[in-house]
Design an enzyme around this catalytic site. Sequence first.
Site, short mmCIF file in Angstrom:
data_model
loop_
_atom_site.label_atom_id
_atom_site.label_comp_id
_atom_site.label_asym_id
_atom_site.label_seq_id
_atom_site.Cartn_x
_atom_site.Cartn_y
_atom_site.Cartn_z
CG HIS A 1 2.74 72.09 17.35
ND1 HIS A 1 2.92 70.76 17.00
CD2 HIS A 1 1.47 72.38 16.99
CE1 HIS A 1 1.81 70.29 16.46
NE2 HIS A 1 0.91 71.25 16.45
CG ASP B 1 5.68 69.06 18.08
OD1 ASP B 1 5.48 69.76 19.10
OD2 ASP B 1 4.90 69.03 17.10
CD GLN C 1 -3.61 71.34 10.20
OE1 GLN C 1 -4.11 70.71 9.29
NE2 GLN C 1 -2.29 71.35 10.42
N GLY C 2 -5.75 69.98 14.73
CA GLY C 2 -6.57 69.73 15.93
C GLY C 2 -6.29 68.38 16.56
CG ASP C 3 -6.59 64.85 14.66
OD1 ASP C 3 -7.54 64.80 15.45
OD2 ASP C 3 -6.71 64.66 13.43
CB SER C 4 -1.24 68.84 17.07
OG SER C 4 -0.86 69.02 15.74
#
Length: 326
Positions: free
Chosen positions: A106, A154, A243-246
């Site tokens: 993603h 993912d 968020q941003g660690d994905s």
Amino acid sequence: PKRDWSSDVCSSDLSDMKAFLLIAFFLAIIALSMASEAIDKAATTDNFQDAEDHADLRVTPRIVNGFQIASGKYPWMVELTIGTGGSASRCGGSIIGAYHVLTAAHCVIGEAANAVVAVSDCVDLDSCGGSSQQLTSNAIYIHEGYNNVNYDNDVAIVKFGTAWTAAPVKLIDNSLKYLICGGTPVTTMGYGTTSEGGSTSQDLLGVNLFMFNRPACKAIMGSGVSDSMICAGILGENKDSCQGDSGGPLIALDISLNPVLVGDVSWGDGCARSDKLGVYGDILKFKKGIDSILAGGTEFIAGGDEDPSCYDVSSSTSNDEGVCCS
Ligand code: ARG
């Protein structure tokens, strides 16, 4: 004649005693305040970042949110900037081969082959040390089973034209499948937001969590948890990726205390809610596809390295509900 001990000797003993008690009392107060200062400090800066500490369940986790990762500890950790200008977004990733970084699908779906800029071995993005590298991608391989709606599978691999100097992180394989059983201590890290809806971090932060078996995870996170997902968290605490660690790593330790990549940050329900878990891609499930890309393939094929006999057969309908032999 009787001597009145109480009035001469003892009275002076008593006043000595009073003075002693008073001094002892103040000393105790000073000691207590010093101790609580030390505990406060431990709570904000200590991080049981030593592998030995992490593997030692007798050490109580003392961090509410995250801790700073020591410089050079995970050189294969990368920060990804995807796209440019106002629409640029941040993700994490792990170097898994000389030219390859694993991240979440993603993060990079729909992006041009050269849209990803990756920075390795950097604990402070404002001043990465000399061993840090910054490279621009030249290919992106999305897992063929990736589902952009439910985040099934993912995972993606981003390729670079120049080799990374950092050695790749070890990947989970069938011989290490026990690492994703519920209860295993794991660590995730990244430069993502430090609270739900908060702002991202320039410092590389980590958090120590525990694995949850998939049936338990489904009970907590719902039926959206598919067979390509694994879960980690600590119920009752507010520790999580965000968020941003994905795309960033979820690691466990092998028996030599070397980090092993077992998951990649994928999704959650908000962040760090005390009754929720973080959901991660199951690297063991992606193993065949990862190996084929590392061997020069251009299709991120489905297929894992798991041993079906390992699954929890206590599940009534299928044998794919759990991930553990125990
Ligand atoms: N999807 C998020 C990202 O793109 C990661 C969310 C992880 N959430 C969580 N609660 N663990 O960065």
